[in-house]
Design an enzyme around this catalytic site. Structure first.
Site, PDB file in Angstrom:
ATOM      1  N   ASP A 105       0.813  -1.213   0.000  1.00 19.79           N
ATOM      2  CA  ASP A 105       0.000   0.000   0.000  1.00 19.79           C
ATOM      3  C   ASP A 105       0.854   1.273   0.000  1.00 19.79           C
ATOM      4  O   ASP A 105       2.082   1.231  -0.105  1.00 19.79           O
ATOM      5  CB  ASP A 105      -0.955  -0.047   1.202  1.00 19.79           C
ATOM      6  N   ASP A 140     -10.088   3.407  -3.450  1.00 21.50           N
ATOM      7  CA  ASP A 140     -10.877   2.261  -3.015  1.00 21.50           C
ATOM      8  C   ASP A 140     -12.272   2.279  -3.627  1.00 21.50           C
ATOM      9  O   ASP A 140     -12.910   3.327  -3.763  1.00 21.50           O
ATOM     10  CB  ASP A 140     -11.005   2.253  -1.494  1.00 21.50           C
TER      11      ASP A 140
END
Length: 437
Positions: A155, A220
């Site tokens: 990430d 997201d």
């Protein structure tokens, strides 16, 4: 927002970027030649995870037939670790929630026939506030390998100051890519699959293939149509970057968590699968409905996602309600096609809030030959739908619904058709006269 890429200064710039996109020069290191299929804990559970839930999810995947359908990864996302490293500097699993250790958990899941994934971050901390891997890339990759993991989602939170990194985003991810190579060399094992979650959108589709097997292209996903439309629109301009060993990652399959109609869920799955995105389920499997399970197990769609001969994504051949090359985050391109080992696949996406009939000329797709006729297979009805000559119409496609078709060449079109060309205004007789009109 609606932007015509052909007629704006911004559009000209973006078209310049698009023209530089080539087929991915992929990192062919022997892993993830095809998109990864599996499960990820984040969407359904976020930080509320433990070893019993993860093992139970693997067991459910097996009992529900998802493993048989090809979903063979069980991936743990953020929040599995202690908040602090050990005195020797290692990441350690939460002593309460993973009391028997990650190595033991991996052995149990591997024994079920699955591979496993873990999560870390290229910054000081993960997005959930747990230890990140910056300046500990090799140490952490050795830990993950020792625990037995096969896949790493990496990430992009808590990035160090520029005065510390002294590099761009590529260099920051290169550190973990180098660690993957080093650990594979040390252990003589297959390299861990590296999935880049670089949602900063710094043209990751241009460089991601040199470092990992997939790369997130947007933020997201959310369980609503607006989020799906945004992601589909954004990726409609990046399809050239996907091929074997490297692909655009459209984020997890947000099916069955509420917010999507059944038709929207079908559109979601179809677009992700045919764009050759990794397919990672984010649904609480203990609450999954038969309808959603049926979507996830659509073998005819999955076979195209896992095509061993053609690794390319589908691409738009016509935008539909908008002029071609128009960026519209609420009404993306509607007409898509791409090659497969068995024929040409088409996706017709109704982005309207009402039913619509959708028609296309076969040769609008670059994968269709003029002067030929094609058998039509409906990949959701699981039925043959006659023979298409020159054009095809899908009647009454539901709002936000999808039609997925596989067309196979079955020979020359019938003789005596008028005009001589399906797109008559493009054709000329050898004596110079037009052939129709």
């Amino acid at each position: 927002m609606v932007t015509s890429l052909l007629w704006t200064t911004t559009g000209a710039t973006l078209l310049g970027v698009l023209s530089s996109i080539r087929s991915a020069v992929a990192l062919n290191n022997g892993v993830a030649r095809l998109p990864i299929l599996g499960y990820n804990t984040w969407n359904a559970y976020q930080c509320n995870i433990d070893e019993d839930l993860v093992l139970g999810t693997a067991q459910l995947m097996k009992s529900l037939g998802l493993q048989d359908a090809g979903y063979n990864y069980v991936n743990i996302d953020d929040c599995y670790a202690e908040k602090n490293r050990t005195t020797s500097g290692d990441i350690i699993e939460d002593r309460v929630r993973f009391k028997n250790g990650m190595k033991n958990l991996n052995k149990q899941i591997h024994a079920l026939g699955f591979q496993t994934g873990i999560y870390s971050d290229s910054g000081w901390f993960t997005c959930g506030g747990y230890p990140g891997s910056y300046e500990n890339e090799l140490r952490d990759l050795r830990t993950f390998s020792n625990w037995g993991f096969d896949y790493l989602k990496y990430d992009n939170c808590a990035i160090p100051y520029d005065s510390i990194t002294r590099t761009g985003i590529v260099g920051k991810y290169q550190r973990m890519a180098d660690a993957v190579k080093q650990v594979a060399k040390e252990t003589h094992k297959t390299p861990i699959v590296l999935s880049l979650c670089e949602w900063g959108w710094s043209q990751v589709w241009l460089w991601g293939a040199e470092l990992g097997q997939s790369w997130r292209t947007t933020g997201d996903i959310a369980p609503n149509w607006d989020s799906l439309a945004f992601i589909i629109n954004f990726n409609s301009f990046l399809t050239q970057a996907t091929d074997f060993y490297g692909r655009n990652d459209l984020d997890m399959l947000q099916l069955g968590n509420g917010g999507l109609t059944y038709e929207e869920a079908k559109s979601h799955f179809t677009a992700w699968a045919l764009m050759k995105s990794p397919l990672l389920i984010g649904t609480n499997l203990s609450q999954i409905t038969p309808d959603i399970l049926g979507i996830l197990k659509n073998k005819e769609i999955l076979d195209i996602n896992q095509d061993p001969v053609v690794g390319k994504s589908i691409s738009p051949f016509r935008w539909g309600i908008n002029p071609d090359w128009t960026s519209n985050s609420t009404h993306p391109a509607q007409y898509w096609s791409g090659p497969t080992k068995d024929g040409t696949v088409f996706m017709l996406l109704n982005t309207l809030n009402e039913p619509a009939s959708m028609t296309f000329n076969l040769t609008e797709s670059p994968w269709i030959r003029a002067g030929r006729q094609y058998s039509v297979r409906d990949l959701w009805a699981h039925a043959d739908n006659g023979t298409a000559v020159r054009n095809f119409t899908a009647q009454n496609v539901p709002p936000h619904g999808v039609v997925a078709l596989l067309l196979k060449d079955v020979g020359d079109e019938p003789g005596g058709l008028f005009p001589e060309c399906s797109v008559w205004w493009q054709c000329t007789d050898r004596n110079g006269t037009r052939v129709g009109g």
